[in-house]
Each structure stands twice: as structure tokens, then as C-alpha cells.
Design a protein around this motif. Structure first.
Motif, PDB file in Angstrom:
ATOM      1  N   SER A  43       0.818  -1.213   0.000  1.00 31.40           N
ATOM      2  CA  SER A  43       0.000   0.000   0.000  1.00 31.40           C
ATOM      3  C   SER A  43       0.854   1.266   0.000  1.00 31.40           C
ATOM      4  O   SER A  43       0.370   2.337  -0.332  1.00 31.40           O
ATOM      5  CB  SER A  43      -0.949   0.007   1.198  1.00 31.40           C
ATOM      6  N   TRP A  44       2.120   1.150   0.400  1.00 34.47           N
ATOM      7  CA  TRP A  44       3.031   2.305   0.376  1.00 34.47           C
ATOM      8  C   TRP A  44       4.459   1.791   0.282  1.00 34.47           C
ATOM      9  O   TRP A  44       4.910   1.041   1.131  1.00 34.47           O
ATOM     10  CB  TRP A  44       2.844   3.158   1.629  1.00 34.47           C
ATOM     11  N   ARG A  45       5.139   2.194  -0.775  1.00 33.41           N
ATOM     12  CA  ARG A  45       6.525   1.773  -0.991  1.00 33.41           C
ATOM     13  C   ARG A  45       7.442   2.968  -0.801  1.00 33.41           C
ATOM     14  O   ARG A  45       7.346   3.955  -1.527  1.00 33.41           O
ATOM     15  CB  ARG A  45       6.688   1.206  -2.401  1.00 33.41           C
ATOM     16  N   MET A  46       8.328   2.881   0.182  1.00 33.26           N
ATOM     17  CA  MET A  46       9.289   3.937   0.474  1.00 33.26           C
ATOM     18  C   MET A  46      10.669   3.452   0.039  1.00 33.26           C
ATOM     19  O   MET A  46      11.311   2.683   0.742  1.00 33.26           O
ATOM     20  CB  MET A  46       9.259   4.264   1.967  1.00 33.26           C
ATOM     21  N   CYS A  56       1.331   6.000  13.226  1.00 31.01           N
ATOM     22  CA  CYS A  56       2.637   6.327  12.624  1.00 31.01           C
ATOM     23  C   CYS A  56       3.686   5.298  13.045  1.00 31.01           C
ATOM     24  O   CYS A  56       3.506   4.560  14.008  1.00 31.01           O
ATOM     25  CB  CYS A  56       3.080   7.720  13.054  1.00 31.01           C
ATOM     26  N   TRP A  82       7.141   8.265   9.987  1.00 29.45           N
ATOM     27  CA  TRP A  82       6.265   8.195   8.828  1.00 29.45           C
ATOM     28  C   TRP A  82       4.803   8.165   9.250  1.00 29.45           C
ATOM     29  O   TRP A  82       4.450   7.518  10.235  1.00 29.45           O
ATOM     30  CB  TRP A  82       6.577   6.931   8.017  1.00 29.45           C
ATOM     31  N   PRO A 102       1.321   6.993   7.677  1.00 31.52           N
ATOM     32  CA  PRO A 102       0.678   6.281   6.565  1.00 31.52           C
ATOM     33  C   PRO A 102      -0.619   6.937   6.089  1.00 31.52           C
ATOM     34  O   PRO A 102      -1.017   6.738   4.941  1.00 31.52           O
ATOM     35  CB  PRO A 102       0.378   4.893   7.152  1.00 31.52           C
ATOM     36  N   ARG A 103      -1.263   7.724   6.949  1.00 29.39           N
ATOM     37  CA  ARG A 103      -2.531   8.331   6.561  1.00 29.39           C
ATOM     38  C   ARG A 103      -2.344   9.338   5.441  1.00 29.39           C
ATOM     39  O   ARG A 103      -3.135   9.390   4.498  1.00 29.39           O
ATOM     40  CB  ARG A 103      -3.186   8.989   7.776  1.00 29.39           C
ATOM     41  N   SER A 104      -1.307  10.152   5.559  1.00 29.76           N
ATOM     42  CA  SER A 104      -1.023  11.149   4.526  1.00 29.76           C
ATOM     43  C   SER A 104       0.139  10.735   3.628  1.00 29.76           C
ATOM     44  O   SER A 104       0.486  11.456   2.694  1.00 29.76           O
ATOM     45  CB  SER A 104      -0.699  12.499   5.187  1.00 29.76           C
ATOM     46  N   LYS A 105       0.737   9.581   3.934  1.00 29.86           N
ATOM     47  CA  LYS A 105       1.903   9.078   3.212  1.00 29.86           C
ATOM     48  C   LYS A 105       3.000  10.141   3.137  1.00 29.86           C
ATOM     49  O   LYS A 105       3.486  10.518   2.074  1.00 29.86           O
ATOM     50  CB  LYS A 105       1.516   8.578   1.820  1.00 29.86           C
ATOM     51  N   THR A 106       3.349  10.642   4.320  1.00 29.05           N
ATOM     52  CA  THR A 106       4.375  11.674   4.429  1.00 29.05           C
ATOM     53  C   THR A 106       5.444  11.271   5.430  1.00 29.05           C
ATOM     54  O   THR A 106       5.201  10.486   6.346  1.00 29.05           O
ATOM     55  CB  THR A 106       3.765  13.009   4.891  1.00 29.05           C
ATOM     56  N   ASN A 107       6.643  11.831   5.225  1.00 35.89           N
ATOM     57  CA  ASN A 107       7.742  11.685   6.167  1.00 35.89           C
ATOM     58  C   ASN A 107       7.626  12.818   7.180  1.00 35.89           C
ATOM     59  O   ASN A 107       7.908  13.966   6.878  1.00 35.89           O
ATOM     60  CB  ASN A 107       9.071  11.733   5.421  1.00 35.89           C
TER      61      ASN A 107
END
Length: 388
Positions: A179-182, A243, A256, A258-263
Motif C-alpha cells: 500500500s506504500w513503498r518507500m 505512525c 512516517w 501512513p494516513r497522509s503518506k508523508t515523512n
């Protein structure tokens, strides 16, 4: 403090194979320790005695035990260098094997939301297991391009994993997809992961805080958020719910959302003029840590960050040796070092209260509750302490 030797191997005076991993079920008064001799040893965490050995001629790992976890019903699940997963019955010694992976298993975790067990491996996959009469594979998560070294599972069943190439992945287990690749968020290996525990006390005013972006100066101190703007710790805790924190071989700690996909934050934490030290352990909030973020690094330091102050660096404690393990209990960071010592650090004041000579070699495993601590490591013994 009262101490009792509970060596999984022979008596303390004899040479014992090093211990590599551990897990605790304090409700049952048990701690299990995995060893390089291929066995697991279940210890009585009240009396400091060995209860049973999980290894026979027909059951058990054929290589080092690398990871272990408890299930709520008392069953134990272990992974090893032999790529095998073993499920052990509560109170018994006759385990069931699963041909789990095509490479060594690095992590094994229980998912309380689904009742599944997740295992991570050097074969670049994470596998989900249904525990019935024997382990049955319920899913395979593929997406890493390098061996998976770290994995964490939160109470909602969300999985985050980190690999040798510095990538971090957040998984959607319902679709067995990413769902999110960093990508390349750390230089070198991902060495530690932690979900935020927002159950900590977190009292008083705060400024900055999680949930929003923010830059950091050269000294690694947080400068994001509303500088000087007071905000309740309860708001900070709410913003950090869901987070997670990552640490790398580069000495950098990142937060991180995950809700806003921000660092949310990036801190050059275990970095100095001599170079950088890998982030070995992270404690992210929670009552035991007083809501703080605590990290131990290969630069020989323990550092504390305050999420309510934009993840500002609040304290640094220098250790006597390289840290191998860390846990928290009652506002203290308990750190096991390569010289066999255990340091007890007051998290709020960032001050070492005292240190113990617990083992004769590196302390790789620590399990703690409010009144007991079990330490184990390279000398092959386990030592149980009671807090009086």
C-alpha cells in the motif's frame, strides 16, 4: 535487586552456545530463549529455572534459531537459519514444522487482529500463517527486492517491513499487496522499526509534533511544526496514532505517517564527525518510555527525542560499549551492551542511574516487565532480576 542464573545451557561456569533471540509471556510467567545450538529453552520467569527444552531428535531446528514469538494461547512460534518455521504447543515439546521459506527467517510476529503469524525472510518475502493443528500458509507478500531484515505488526494487523537495500514497505494484507513503498529511505540496511505506542502518559504542553512536516538542522534537532506554539500532549499522541519509526545503517531515524503518506521527521541522530552508527533499537512512545522516542545506535549512544517538541533531541547518553539490545520499563531504558553490562537510563533526564555486569559477553536479549528483567546473550546463560 535479586539475581538468579537461569542458563539455558550448562552451569554458568561452563561454555554455552550463544543465545540469539527471546520472547516473554508474562501472564504465564514464561520467557523463551532461542540459541545457536538449534534449541529453544522455556524458562520460569518467577523462579529462574528451566521448564522445558524445545528440541528433540525428531523435532526442532537444524540451524541457529533466529526469532521467536508467543501466541496468546501460550503456543510458541520460532524461525531459524534453516528457513523453517516451528510451532510449539503450550506446555509441550512436540512441535509442528512448516516448510516456510527459501532463505533464513529474520523475523516472526503474531498479528492480534487476525490471529495469524507473519514471518519475514532473506528470500525477500513475508508469509502469513494460520495456526491450526499445524501451520498452514494463508498468504505471501511479495514486493521486496532485497532480503527482508526487519518487520513489525501493530494491533490493527498492519505490517511494515524493511530490507537490506534501504527500502521500507507498508502492506495491505487484505489484498496481499503493497500500500506504500518507500524506496531508498535509508543508505544501507534498514536496521530497526517501531510502531508508535500512543498509550503513554504524554502530559503537559508541547510544540511542533507529529502529523505534519518539518525540517531539521545540521545538528539533527527538530525545527518543524509551530515553533513555540503550545499544543496538548493528547493532541500529539492522537496525531502519532498509526505512525511508525524507521532506523538505518546510516544512523538516521525517520518518522512516517501512513494516513497522509508523508515523512513526518528525519533526524541525523547517530551521526557525528567520526561517521555514523546503525540504529539498532527504537522505542516509540508508550507508558514505559513516558511518551518519548528512545534509540540506541552503533555509535555507542542512547538518544531521546520528544515528539511533542517536533522530535527535538532531548538527551544523549554514552554507553561503555556497543548496544546490542534495548527495552523499556517504568520510565527506564534498559540497554544491553557488548561487554556484558546492562545500563539503566532514566528516559526523562537522559541520565544513567546504574549499570550491572549481567553477562560475560554481549547481551543480545532483554525481556522486561514492571518487576522483572531477563537478560541473555553470547555467554549462553540467562539471568533473571527481580526489582525490589
Amino acid at each position: 535487586m535479586a539475581a538468579a542464573a537461569a542458563g539455558p545451557g550448562p552451569a554458568a561456569a561452563e561454555a554455552c552456545p550463544p543465545n540469539t533471540c527471546s520472547a516473554a509471556d508474562w501472564s504465564r510467567g514464561e520467557v523463551v530463549v532461542g540459541s545457536t545450538d538449534h534449541a529453544l529453552y522455556v524458562l520460569d520467569a518467577v523462579r529462574g529455572l528451566r521448564k522445558r527444552t524445545l528440541y528433540t531428535k525428531s523435532c526442532g531446528h537444524t540451524e541457529w534459531v533466529t526469532c521467536v514469538t508467543y501466541c496468546p494461547d501460550g503456543r510458541i512460534v520460532s524461525g531459524g537459519m534453516d528457513s523453517k518455521l516451528w510451532m510449539w504447543p503450550a506446555g509441550g515439546t512436540r512441535g509442528m514444522q512448516a516448510e516456510a521459506h527459501f532463505g533464513p527467517i529474520s523475523q516472526v510476529k503474531y498479528d492480534p487482529s487476525s490471529g495469524l503469524v507473519a514471518s519475514a525472510s532473506y528470500d525477500k518475502t513475508i508469509r502469513l500463517w494460520q495456526l491450526g493443528a499445524r501451520p498452514h500458509e494463508a498468504g505471501c507478500l511479495q514486493g521486496h527486492e532485497a532480503p527482508v531484515l526487519e518487520m513489525i505488526v501493530n494491533n490493527s494487523g498492519r505490517i511494515v517491513s524493511g530490507d537490506r537495500s534501504g527500502n521500507v514497505l507498508l502492506w495491505d494484507t487484505s489484498s496481499s499487496g503493497v500500500s506504500w513503498r518507500m524506496k531508498n529511505v535509508h543508505q544501507g540496511h534498514v536496521t530497526s522499526l517501531a510502531w508508535f505506542d500512543t498509550g503513554g502518559p504524554g502530559r503537559g504542553a508541547s510544540s511542533g509534533g507529529g502529523g505534519g512536516g518539518g525540517g531539521f538542522g545540521a545538528d539533527g534537532r527538530g525545527s518543524g511544526g509551530a515553533a513555540g506554539g503550545a499544543r496538548s500532549a493528547g493532541d500529539a499522541d492522537a496525531n502519532l496514532a498509526g505512525c511508525f519509526v524507521t532506523g538505518g545503517q546510516d544512523g538516521v531515524v525517520r518518522v512516517w505517517d501512513p494516513r497522509s503518506k508523508t515523512n513526518v521527521a528525519k533526524v541525523q541522530l547517530h551521526v557525528n564527525e567520526q561517521g555514523h552508527g546503525a540504529v539498532g533499537d527504537i522505542i516509540a512512545g508508550g507508558a514505559a518510555a513516558g511518551g518519548m522516542v528512545v534509540t540506541a545506535g552503533a555509535d555507542g549512544t542512547v538518544r531521546t527525542l520528544d515528539p511533542r517538541l517536533g522530535f527535538a533531541l532531548c538527551g544523549t547518553v554514552r554507553l561503555t560499549n556497543f548496544p546490542y539490545s534495548m527495552t523499556a520499563a517504568g520510565g527506564l531504558a534498559v540497554v544491553g551492551c557488548g561487554d556484558g553490562s546492562i545500563h539503566f537510563i532514566d528516559i526523562q533526564s537522559a541520565r544513567t542511574l546504574y549499570a550491572l555486569g549481567a553477562n560475560r559477553a554481549a547481551v543480545r536479549c532483554l525481556e522486561a516487565t514492571h518487576d522483572r528483567l531477563l537478560a541473555s546473550g553470547d555467554d549462553g546463560n540467562a539471568v533473571l532480576y527481580s526489582f525490589m
